[in-house]
Design a protein around this motif. Structure first.
Motif, mmCIF file in Angstrom:
data_model
loop_
_atom_site.group_PDB
_atom_site.id
_atom_site.type_symbol
_atom_site.label_atom_id
_atom_site.label_comp_id
_atom_site.label_asym_id
_atom_site.label_seq_id
_atom_site.Cartn_x
_atom_site.Cartn_y
_atom_site.Cartn_z
ATOM 1 N N ASP A 114 -56.592 19.186 54.280
ATOM 2 C CA ASP A 114 -57.667 18.685 53.586
ATOM 3 C C ASP A 114 -57.735 17.337 53.149
ATOM 4 N N LYS A 115 -58.261 16.475 53.911
ATOM 5 C CA LYS A 115 -58.373 15.122 53.870
ATOM 6 C C LYS A 115 -59.067 14.785 52.626
ATOM 7 N N THR A 116 -60.093 15.363 52.303
ATOM 8 C CA THR A 116 -61.311 15.073 51.455
ATOM 9 C C THR A 116 -60.461 15.340 49.892
ATOM 10 N N ALA A 176 -57.624 12.613 49.605
ATOM 11 C CA ALA A 176 -58.367 10.990 49.237
ATOM 12 C C ALA A 176 -58.851 11.191 47.728
ATOM 13 N N LYS A 177 -59.525 12.415 47.373
ATOM 14 C CA LYS A 177 -59.894 12.498 45.872
ATOM 15 C C LYS A 177 -58.816 12.265 44.828
ATOM 16 N N VAL A 184 -55.168 8.084 54.948
ATOM 17 C CA VAL A 184 -56.170 8.158 53.616
ATOM 18 C C VAL A 184 -55.647 7.458 52.554
#
Length: 136
Positions: free
Chosen positions: A82-84, A87-88, A126
């Motif tokens: 889960d790249k999102t 990144a968060k 990322v």
């Protein structure tokens, strides 16, 4: 750098040891990354995972809580991460290109070396804006 590598086979253990040459403190376990094993990452800077490991939002939440800063997948594929959510939390990600088992191990260690220098590597990288300028 302190690292835990999940889902490691005996053969991969040999390749990683040869590639690492005792540069990084790597704990190798055969268990896959999941809710039952994520706690093993406590005190580690990075995790090495594979495409069958669970790197969902819930797992990344736990890794971030444990202060893990880097996730390296030993696969070309990155759709299992889960790249999102990574990144968060500012967790840097990298993958490897195709190659022999020794070449993949070499790439994993190279990624750790670059992370130690505050650089990212791989198409899946990322990172925060400050890191993007250092990306190779």
């Amino acid at each position: 750098m302190k690292v835990i590598a999940y889902s490691i086979t005996p053969t991969e253990k040999e390749y990683l040891a040869k590639a690492n040459q005792k540069k990084h403190d790597i704990t190798l376990i055969s268990n896959p990354l999941g809710m039952e094993t994520v706690a093993y990452a406590a005190g580690k800077d990075a995790v090495i995972i594979w495409n069958h490991d669970d790197v969902s939002a819930a797992i990344i939440d736990q890794l971030a809580a444990l202060n893990v800063r880097f996730i390296i997948t030993g696969s070309i594929e990155t759709n299992h991460i889960d790249k999102t959510v990574a990144a968060k939390y500012g967790i840097k990600l990298s993958n490897v290109s195709t190659g022999s088992p020794q070449e993949i191990a070499d790439q994993l260690i190279q990624n750790l070396d670059l992370y130690q220098q505050n650089k990212c590597l791989g198409d899946a990288c990322v990172c925060a804006k400050s890191c993007r300028a250092a990306k190779n």
